[in-house]
Each structure stands twice: as C-alpha cells, then as structure tokens.
Motif scaffolding. Sequence first.
Motif, PDB file in Angstrom:
ATOM      1  N   ILE A  57      -0.355 -36.059 -27.799  1.00  0.00           N
ATOM      2  CA  ILE A  57      -0.861 -34.927 -26.755  1.00  0.00           C
ATOM      3  C   ILE A  57      -2.376 -35.054 -26.674  1.00  0.00           C
ATOM      4  O   ILE A  57      -3.105 -35.324 -25.801  1.00  0.00           O
ATOM      5  CB  ILE A  57      -0.442 -33.633 -26.733  1.00  0.00           C
ATOM      6  N   THR A  58      -3.225 -34.960 -27.963  1.00  0.00           N
ATOM      7  CA  THR A  58      -4.515 -34.855 -28.094  1.00  0.00           C
ATOM      8  C   THR A  58      -5.154 -36.303 -27.835  1.00  0.00           C
ATOM      9  O   THR A  58      -6.274 -36.451 -27.303  1.00  0.00           O
ATOM     10  CB  THR A  58      -4.766 -34.430 -29.477  1.00  0.00           C
ATOM     11  N   GLN A  59      -4.244 -37.375 -27.990  1.00  0.00           N
ATOM     12  CA  GLN A  59      -4.953 -38.615 -27.852  1.00  0.00           C
ATOM     13  C   GLN A  59      -4.593 -39.053 -26.373  1.00  0.00           C
ATOM     14  O   GLN A  59      -4.696 -40.395 -26.084  1.00  0.00           O
ATOM     15  CB  GLN A  59      -4.395 -39.683 -28.829  1.00  0.00           C
ATOM     16  N   ASP A  60      -4.016 -38.285 -25.684  1.00  0.00           N
ATOM     17  CA  ASP A  60      -3.799 -38.478 -24.167  1.00  0.00           C
ATOM     18  C   ASP A  60      -2.963 -39.701 -23.961  1.00  0.00           C
ATOM     19  O   ASP A  60      -2.966 -40.357 -23.067  1.00  0.00           O
ATOM     20  CB  ASP A  60      -5.136 -39.055 -23.406  1.00  0.00           C
ATOM     21  N   HIS A  61      -1.821 -39.904 -25.023  1.00  0.00           N
ATOM     22  CA  HIS A  61      -0.902 -40.920 -24.563  1.00  0.00           C
ATOM     23  C   HIS A  61       0.008 -40.738 -23.403  1.00  0.00           C
ATOM     24  O   HIS A  61       0.453 -41.496 -22.911  1.00  0.00           O
ATOM     25  CB  HIS A  61       0.054 -41.121 -26.005  1.00  0.00           C
ATOM     26  N   LEU A  62       0.350 -39.360 -23.273  1.00  0.00           N
ATOM     27  CA  LEU A  62       1.093 -39.109 -22.012  1.00  0.00           C
ATOM     28  C   LEU A  62       0.503 -39.470 -20.717  1.00  0.00           C
ATOM     29  O   LEU A  62       1.006 -40.200 -19.985  1.00  0.00           O
ATOM     30  CB  LEU A  62       1.311 -37.535 -21.996  1.00  0.00           C
ATOM     31  N   ALA A  63      -0.735 -39.446 -20.630  1.00  0.00           N
ATOM     32  CA  ALA A  63      -1.444 -39.711 -19.192  1.00  0.00           C
ATOM     33  C   ALA A  63      -1.676 -41.287 -19.248  1.00  0.00           C
ATOM     34  O   ALA A  63      -1.408 -41.909 -18.375  1.00  0.00           O
ATOM     35  CB  ALA A  63      -3.082 -39.164 -19.324  1.00  0.00           C
ATOM     36  N   ARG A  64      -1.875 -41.778 -20.460  1.00  0.00           N
ATOM     37  CA  ARG A  64      -1.894 -43.400 -20.403  1.00  0.00           C
ATOM     38  C   ARG A  64      -0.684 -44.101 -20.092  1.00  0.00           C
ATOM     39  O   ARG A  64      -0.303 -44.997 -19.527  1.00  0.00           O
ATOM     40  CB  ARG A  64      -2.303 -43.881 -21.768  1.00  0.00           C
ATOM     41  N   GLY A  65       0.552 -43.282 -20.537  1.00  0.00           N
ATOM     42  CA  GLY A  65       1.761 -43.875 -20.467  1.00  0.00           C
ATOM     43  C   GLY A  65       2.011 -43.579 -18.947  1.00  0.00           C
ATOM     44  O   GLY A  65       2.590 -44.633 -18.174  1.00  0.00           O
ATOM     45  N   MET A  66       1.612 -42.665 -18.317  1.00  0.00           N
ATOM     46  CA  MET A  66       1.850 -42.428 -16.774  1.00  0.00           C
ATOM     47  C   MET A  66       1.096 -43.371 -15.940  1.00  0.00           C
ATOM     48  O   MET A  66       1.422 -44.069 -14.945  1.00  0.00           O
ATOM     49  CB  MET A  66       1.385 -41.007 -16.554  1.00  0.00           C
ATOM     50  N   GLU A  67      -0.169 -43.759 -16.274  1.00  0.00           N
ATOM     51  CA  GLU A  67      -0.813 -44.770 -15.724  1.00  0.00           C
ATOM     52  C   GLU A  67      -0.031 -46.165 -15.702  1.00  0.00           C
ATOM     53  O   GLU A  67       0.071 -46.969 -14.875  1.00  0.00           O
ATOM     54  CB  GLU A  67      -2.067 -45.162 -16.451  1.00  0.00           C
ATOM     55  N   GLN A  68       0.704 -46.641 -16.689  1.00  0.00           N
ATOM     56  CA  GLN A  68       1.499 -47.736 -16.899  1.00  0.00           C
ATOM     57  C   GLN A  68       2.725 -47.986 -15.849  1.00  0.00           C
ATOM     58  O   GLN A  68       3.217 -48.815 -15.419  1.00  0.00           O
ATOM     59  CB  GLN A  68       1.980 -47.881 -18.112  1.00  0.00           C
ATOM     60  N   ALA A  69       3.148 -46.512 -15.593  1.00  0.00           N
ATOM     61  CA  ALA A  69       4.463 -46.276 -14.637  1.00  0.00           C
ATOM     62  C   ALA A  69       4.126 -46.495 -13.036  1.00  0.00           C
ATOM     63  O   ALA A  69       3.366 -45.633 -12.674  1.00  0.00           O
ATOM     64  CB  ALA A  69       5.107 -45.013 -14.864  1.00  0.00           C
ATOM     65  N   GLN A  70       4.410 -47.591 -12.570  1.00  0.00           N
ATOM     66  CA  GLN A  70       4.161 -47.668 -11.332  1.00  0.00           C
ATOM     67  C   GLN A  70       5.028 -46.841 -10.243  1.00  0.00           C
ATOM     68  O   GLN A  70       4.338 -46.376  -9.292  1.00  0.00           O
ATOM     69  CB  GLN A  70       4.468 -49.154 -10.816  1.00  0.00           C
ATOM     70  N   GLN A  71       6.151 -46.635 -10.719  1.00  0.00           N
ATOM     71  CA  GLN A  71       7.039 -45.817  -9.483  1.00  0.00           C
ATOM     72  C   GLN A  71       8.163 -44.984 -10.277  1.00  0.00           C
ATOM     73  O   GLN A  71       8.515 -45.526 -11.097  1.00  0.00           O
ATOM     74  CB  GLN A  71       7.651 -46.652  -8.456  1.00  0.00           C
ATOM     75  N   VAL A  72       8.049 -43.594 -10.021  1.00  0.00           N
ATOM     76  CA  VAL A  72       9.131 -42.826 -10.729  1.00  0.00           C
ATOM     77  C   VAL A  72       9.727 -41.826  -9.753  1.00  0.00           C
ATOM     78  O   VAL A  72       9.113 -41.402  -8.871  1.00  0.00           O
ATOM     79  CB  VAL A  72       8.190 -41.702 -11.643  1.00  0.00           C
ATOM     80  N   SER A  73      10.889 -41.803  -9.808  1.00  0.00           N
ATOM     81  CA  SER A  73      11.794 -40.903  -9.252  1.00  0.00           C
ATOM     82  C   SER A  73      12.098 -39.609  -9.734  1.00  0.00           C
ATOM     83  O   SER A  73      13.109 -39.504 -10.622  1.00  0.00           O
ATOM     84  CB  SER A  73      13.009 -41.585  -8.598  1.00  0.00           C
ATOM     85  N   LEU A  74      11.162 -38.697  -9.396  1.00  0.00           N
ATOM     86  CA  LEU A  74      11.328 -37.381 -10.088  1.00  0.00           C
ATOM     87  C   LEU A  74      12.774 -36.601  -9.946  1.00  0.00           C
ATOM     88  O   LEU A  74      13.217 -36.181 -10.560  1.00  0.00           O
ATOM     89  CB  LEU A  74      10.322 -36.400  -9.594  1.00  0.00           C
ATOM     90  N   PRO A  75      13.286 -36.633  -8.612  1.00  0.00           N
ATOM     91  CA  PRO A  75      14.704 -36.089  -8.303  1.00  0.00           C
ATOM     92  C   PRO A  75      15.652 -36.615  -9.309  1.00  0.00           C
ATOM     93  O   PRO A  75      16.575 -36.123  -9.848  1.00  0.00           O
ATOM     94  CB  PRO A  75      15.002 -36.163  -6.885  1.00  0.00           C
ATOM     95  N   THR A  76      15.737 -38.104  -9.329  1.00  0.00           N
ATOM     96  CA  THR A  76      16.530 -38.966  -9.975  1.00  0.00           C
ATOM     97  C   THR A  76      16.528 -38.522 -11.607  1.00  0.00           C
ATOM     98  O   THR A  76      17.433 -38.259 -12.388  1.00  0.00           O
ATOM     99  CB  THR A  76      16.508 -40.342  -9.795  1.00  0.00           C
ATOM    100  N   MET A  77      15.174 -38.371 -12.071  1.00  0.00           N
ATOM    101  CA  MET A  77      15.115 -37.856 -13.435  1.00  0.00           C
ATOM    102  C   MET A  77      15.575 -36.489 -13.923  1.00  0.00           C
ATOM    103  O   MET A  77      16.203 -36.509 -14.751  1.00  0.00           O
ATOM    104  CB  MET A  77      13.553 -37.998 -13.718  1.00  0.00           C
ATOM    105  N   LEU A  78      15.400 -35.685 -12.982  1.00  0.00           N
ATOM    106  CA  LEU A  78      15.765 -34.152 -13.240  1.00  0.00           C
ATOM    107  C   LEU A  78      17.288 -34.190 -13.128  1.00  0.00           C
ATOM    108  O   LEU A  78      17.872 -33.638 -14.212  1.00  0.00           O
ATOM    109  CB  LEU A  78      14.999 -33.413 -11.980  1.00  0.00           C
ATOM    110  N   ALA A  79      17.679 -34.991 -12.311  1.00  0.00           N
ATOM    111  CA  ALA A  79      19.333 -35.084 -12.286  1.00  0.00           C
ATOM    112  C   ALA A  79      20.087 -35.551 -13.469  1.00  0.00           C
ATOM    113  O   ALA A  79      20.839 -34.997 -13.750  1.00  0.00           O
ATOM    114  CB  ALA A  79      19.741 -35.675 -10.833  1.00  0.00           C
ATOM    115  N   THR A  80      19.417 -36.666 -13.982  1.00  0.00           N
ATOM    116  CA  THR A  80      19.813 -37.227 -14.991  1.00  0.00           C
ATOM    117  C   THR A  80      19.793 -36.524 -16.311  1.00  0.00           C
ATOM    118  O   THR A  80      20.743 -36.212 -17.068  1.00  0.00           O
ATOM    119  CB  THR A  80      19.268 -38.537 -15.195  1.00  0.00           C
ATOM    120  N   LEU A  81      18.542 -35.729 -16.401  1.00  0.00           N
ATOM    121  CA  LEU A  81      18.455 -34.863 -17.450  1.00  0.00           C
ATOM    122  C   LEU A  81      19.419 -33.712 -17.300  1.00  0.00           C
ATOM    123  O   LEU A  81      19.934 -33.417 -18.531  1.00  0.00           O
ATOM    124  CB  LEU A  81      16.923 -34.433 -17.457  1.00  0.00           C
TER     125      LEU A  81
END
Length: 493
Positions: free
Chosen positions: A136-160
């Motif tokens: 978190i402090t090294q901003d790996h979350l933000a960097r990882g999100m930059e690499q993801a071009q498209q994400v389906s949030l409803p699909t993620m939530l349903a799967t989890l």
Amino acid sequence: MKKLFSKLTLMVGIVSLAGLVAAQSVQLPDMGGTSTRVLPPDAERTFPKDMERFLRASRVLIEDPMIRGFFEDMGFRLVAQSSRPSAHFHFFVINDPTINAFAAPAGVIGLHTGLILTAHDESEVAGVVAHEIAHITQDHLARGMEQAQQVSLPTMLATLGLALAAGAAGAGADAGQAILMSGMGLAQQFQINHTRQAEAEADRIGIGLLARSGYDPHGMTRFFERLNSVSRAMGQGPPEYLRTHPLTVNRIAEARDRAVSLKERELREPRDGEAFHFVQARLRALISQRPEQAEQFFKARLQDGTRPEQAMRYGLALTYVRERRLDEAAEQIEYLHSKDPDRQIYRLLEADWLLASDQIDDSLKLLESLYNRYPGSRMVTTQYAEALMHEREPERAARAADVLRRHLRRHPDDLPMTELLARAADRAGEPVRATEALAESYYMRGGVYEAIEQLERLIQRDDLDYYQRARITARIDELRAEQVRLGNAGRRR
C-alpha cells in the motif's frame, strides 16, 4: 444468494483487483498516471466501513476484543515505522481456514485465521502484515490498476460473493477457490498483479518495518519457507498466500540477505512475543468447530514443549469452559493462578468459569473489581456487560446499559456491544434507547433499509420528548443519505 449480492454492492471500491480478464467490461476512470489513490475520494473515505459491514454481513469478521485489538496494535506498530505513519489503515481478522492475507484500497488489510494459526510466532504474522503494508505505501495497488485495461466490477463482486457463500455453506476452500477461478479470470482474490519487482520491493520495505518495530526481521522469510516446505511434503498445491505472492529461490535468498545486512540503527529491542501465543490460543479455542481437535493441539504442545506452557494451558482451560468440562478447567485455572495470580486474562478466565458454574454473584463481583481497575479495557468491559445480562434482572440490565453506553461512546462501531445494549435497554425499561441501538446494529450489518424502518416506526411514538425526536430525526436523515449512496445495497435485503 440475492441477499449476498445485495451485501456485495457495499464493496463498490474494489477496483484494485488488477490483471483480471472479465466477461463484461467497464471503462476504468482516468487516474492521470500513477497515483497514490486507487479510489475516488468519497469512495476511499467510506470503503473501510463498507468492507467492515460486508464482512459482518457475511459472518466472517472476528470481533473478539483481545484478538482484534492485538492485530490492530501489530498493524499500527508497523505503520508507525513506515513512510506514511499518519496514513489511515484498517486491519481485519477474517474467519477463514485458508492461509491467506490481502491488501485492498484505502489501507484495508485482512488476515485469515488460517494464516494466524499456522504461524509459530508473532514475527511470522508481522512479516505478512508488513509485506501487505508495503504494497500500500509503495502504491502497488495504483500501479496495478493502471495495468488493468478493463474491469467488470459487477462480475468481480458477484464472483467474490459466490466464493464467500461456498465457504459459509461449508463447501470448503477448494470449492471457493474453484468459483473464484471459474470463467472470469479472477486469479487473485483481493490482490494486485504481483510482479517480481513489486514483490521484491514489498519484501525489502517490509523487512525494514519488522526490524524497526521490534520484530524478528527473519520472520517473513521463515514463514514463507515453511509454507513452501509443508505444501511440498503434503503433495498439495501451495497455500493460497503463496499463489498470490509467488516465491522463488532467489527472492527468498535476497530477503534473507536483506534481513542479515540490516544495520544496527535499524534494529530495535526485540519484543518477547509471549502475548501472541495467548491470542493464538484464544483464537483456536473460540473458532474451533471440533473442540476435541483444539484440546489435542494444546495437549500435544504441552507435551513437546514447542509453545509457551501458560499460553497452552490458557487455551486448554478456555476450551474446557466452552465445553462445560468445569472440573478440568478448574485444574488449569488453578495452575495459571499459581504462576501469576494478578494477570488480567487469568482473572477474566476465572470469571468466565464462575459464570459457567452458576456462581453468578461471585463472577460479577470479580468482574466489577476488574472494571473499576481497568475501566478502559475492552475485554473487561465486554465480559462484565455480558455477565450482567446473564439473568433477566432489570437492575443489572440497567447497570449493563450504563456500562455499554460509556463503552460505545469510545467505540461506536462495536457491533456485539451495540446488540447487547439493545437487549439491556429493553430489559431495563428503556424502549426508545433499545430501538435506537437495534437500528444501529442493523446498519452495522449492512441493513440500511432495516435501520431506517426501525427508526421510522420509533418516530411515530407520541411519548418522545423534544431531544429524542430531534436525535432520531437526524439519524434517519443520515441513513437516508447513506441509502442513496449505496443504491440497491441500501434497499431491503
């Protein structure tokens, strides 16, 4: 399942699940380059509470004050030595037998009980926590999100949600993992796309946090090495944590060399680590579905001497009390008192035993003395209030309500004590306070609609005074605003 999906929409901020290939797609917001912020400001502010309510609604959040307090203290001790000591972090213990942990947006870090129970000492768990803090402090979350071009949030939530439902239904970790992996490419539960560079950086930063916080800097690599060797010996795939944090020989060697090379100024006076074994023993006793297995574990450790004796006897005594094997529990408690008669957790264990033995007055006398001596202790306050409610006596209920109101002013998000206050106020003849507390308990579990419904019925009473009506009206307005923010999740579950 419809209820579960409704709860899942509380997790609107989990856009950091990077490297995913989803069946549907939504365009990610333009973050304007690498950013320290994964979520929009409003979502980042509410995400930790939304996550907490989601975990409660899923009945996986460990809320025991001793257990939760210990790992929160561990987390904040590590954060204080990080590059962002004033950042907001939130630490949750999740009742899940898999060996796993995760970092999520807004400083949320989760530890599975399976990981805690597998560790041999507190530095091993601290190593995992430090590693997640570093992500978190090294901003790996933000960097990882930059690499993801498209994400389906409803699909993620349903799967989890399906994965959690499988676990809650007793389908086991394999079934939950299979659901997570099926058809949607959710290869990393609550995880970023861990590159070798990100993992090495998290190792390096995390080991430094361990040393500066008084933990053994070798704890991280020691834990990872054991997980690797255990999985190989059993002929199984690696534990979930190693799947999302893949290890290599070079990485382990580099981490070990980093720990060895720490300069004297980076090392703090080491902690004795004894408290961890008591917390771990308590966790094992409280969540065990088969008490005989917990009993066998404690007896085996007493025999081989690989864990502190008093902590193992504490866990054994707690297991016996829960099983109503009171004579056997008494033997262990007597031994513990002979070693340290004034230790708080031993006195609380004795009070628990007295209550189980129907010696209610003696238990309350002991707990009242502890409450007066340690008025700020969450463990003491919790057990004292619960003991006061053991019998249906209005006077004791009124005392419990007074104790609980003071406690909740300091800890307003304590769900078990809020639910107990609802019962105590009702038994003490305070129906307005009882309904308000009941509404808050619904809200804490994710039931915004139910909370509003309770207060709207309450506001219709003719006997409310001006202050009660104003207080209730203001809370209804707050909850309606929350309902709008949550959208469908704020409707009836």
